[in-house]
Design an enzyme around this catalytic site. Structure first.
Site, PDB file in Angstrom:
ATOM      1  N   GLU A  66     -83.198 -37.486  48.454  1.00  0.00           N
ATOM      2  CA  GLU A  66     -84.138 -38.713  49.452  1.00  0.00           C
ATOM      3  C   GLU A  66     -84.815 -38.881  50.266  1.00  0.00           C
ATOM      4  OE1 GLU A  66     -82.712 -43.407  50.581  1.00  0.00           O
ATOM      5  OE2 GLU A  66     -81.179 -42.215  50.742  1.00  0.00           O
ATOM      6  N   ARG A 111     -83.091 -35.084  62.279  1.00  0.00           N
ATOM      7  CA  ARG A 111     -81.906 -35.445  62.369  1.00  0.00           C
ATOM      8  C   ARG A 111     -81.009 -34.554  63.163  1.00  0.00           C
ATOM      9  NH1 ARG A 111     -80.376 -39.624  58.919  1.00  0.00           N
ATOM     10  NH2 ARG A 111     -82.356 -41.545  59.480  1.00  0.00           N
ATOM     11  N   GLU A 123     -71.646 -49.173  40.901  1.00  0.00           N
ATOM     12  CA  GLU A 123     -71.943 -48.271  39.402  1.00  0.00           C
ATOM     13  C   GLU A 123     -71.266 -47.775  38.013  1.00  0.00           C
ATOM     14  OE1 GLU A 123     -76.710 -46.946  40.220  1.00  0.00           O
ATOM     15  OE2 GLU A 123     -75.132 -45.595  41.039  1.00  0.00           O
ATOM     16  N   LYS A 163     -58.914 -43.257  50.459  1.00  0.00           N
ATOM     17  CA  LYS A 163     -58.217 -42.399  49.224  1.00  0.00           C
ATOM     18  C   LYS A 163     -57.851 -40.937  49.916  1.00  0.00           C
ATOM     19  CE  LYS A 163     -58.171 -40.216  44.861  1.00  0.00           C
ATOM     20  NZ  LYS A 163     -58.651 -40.811  43.070  1.00  0.00           N
TER      21      LYS A 163
END
Length: 206
Positions: A8, A17, A147, A183
């Site tokens: 991306e 960043r 998805e 999890k």
């Protein structure tokens, strides 16, 4: 030693960043080239980013099999111990005839196999669906993974960063945030309190 596969953001965007977080500098100043001379000198003097063991790959539209091949070479050459894929939804399908759920399930299984054969930890980023935004408690859960349920099934650990203040009309510069361990195959689940500094895109544990 980290291999970061970004489907991306560009390498330049990622480096911006890292600079913002590492040198506590407003990311907007870096992007708009409005840093002061003193800030530039401090960044040049410290220069720690040159010594970070991070290898960036911003190739667009690659398949999980291509990522697997690249990581194998990087493991042999650099001794990579962590691979980050940003993000699973942008990986090109190896079989375009399969349904989207089948494609994501294949990608998820391959990430699991890559981790096993390479000895690397593999972190696959995933988007969420929009269901959580319609709830009064907007904390994401496993059912919100987008998805395919295969991601939840295959992953050893699922972690959600959560910013309650994100939904406020005016967000504070330093937000109260949470790291939700939804999890954990080999340990405990729960919520860890932290802070989010929006200027630096930085999460800080207490």
């Amino acid at each position: 030693k980290v291999a970061f596969f970004s489907l991306e953001m560009t390498k330049q965007g990622l480096v911006d960043r890292v600079l913002a977080a590492e040198f506590q500098t407003n990311g907007e100043q870096i992007r708009s080239a409005t840093l002061s001379d003193e800030q530039i000198l401090n960044m040049a003097r410290l220069g720690r980013i040159n010594h970070m063991n991070i290898w960036l790959d911003d190739t667009r539209r690659q398949t999980i099999d291509q990522i697997r091949g690249k990581l194998k070479m990087m493991k042999a050459k650099h001794g990579i111990t962590l691979a980050i894929i940003d993000y699973i939804g942008l990986i090109n399908p190896s079989d375009t005839r399969a349904t989207r759920e089948q494609q994501v399930a294949y990608i998820s299984r391959q990430c699991k196999l890559i981790a096993g054969e390479s000895g690397c930890a593999v972190m696959g980023l995933s988007q969420l669906n929009r269901q959580s935004e319609g709830r009064s408690d907007k904390r994401p859960g496993l059912a919100d993974l987008r998805e395919s349920g295969a991601i939840e099934q295959d992953a050893d650990v699922v972690v959600f960063p959560f910013r309650p203040d994100y939904y406020l009309p005016e967000k504070p510069l330093v937000e109260e945030a949470e790291t939700i361990i939804a999890k954990n195959r080999n340990g405990r689940t729960g919520i860890i309190g932290c802070k989010f500094e929006s200027a630096y895109s930085n999460y800080l544990l207490y």
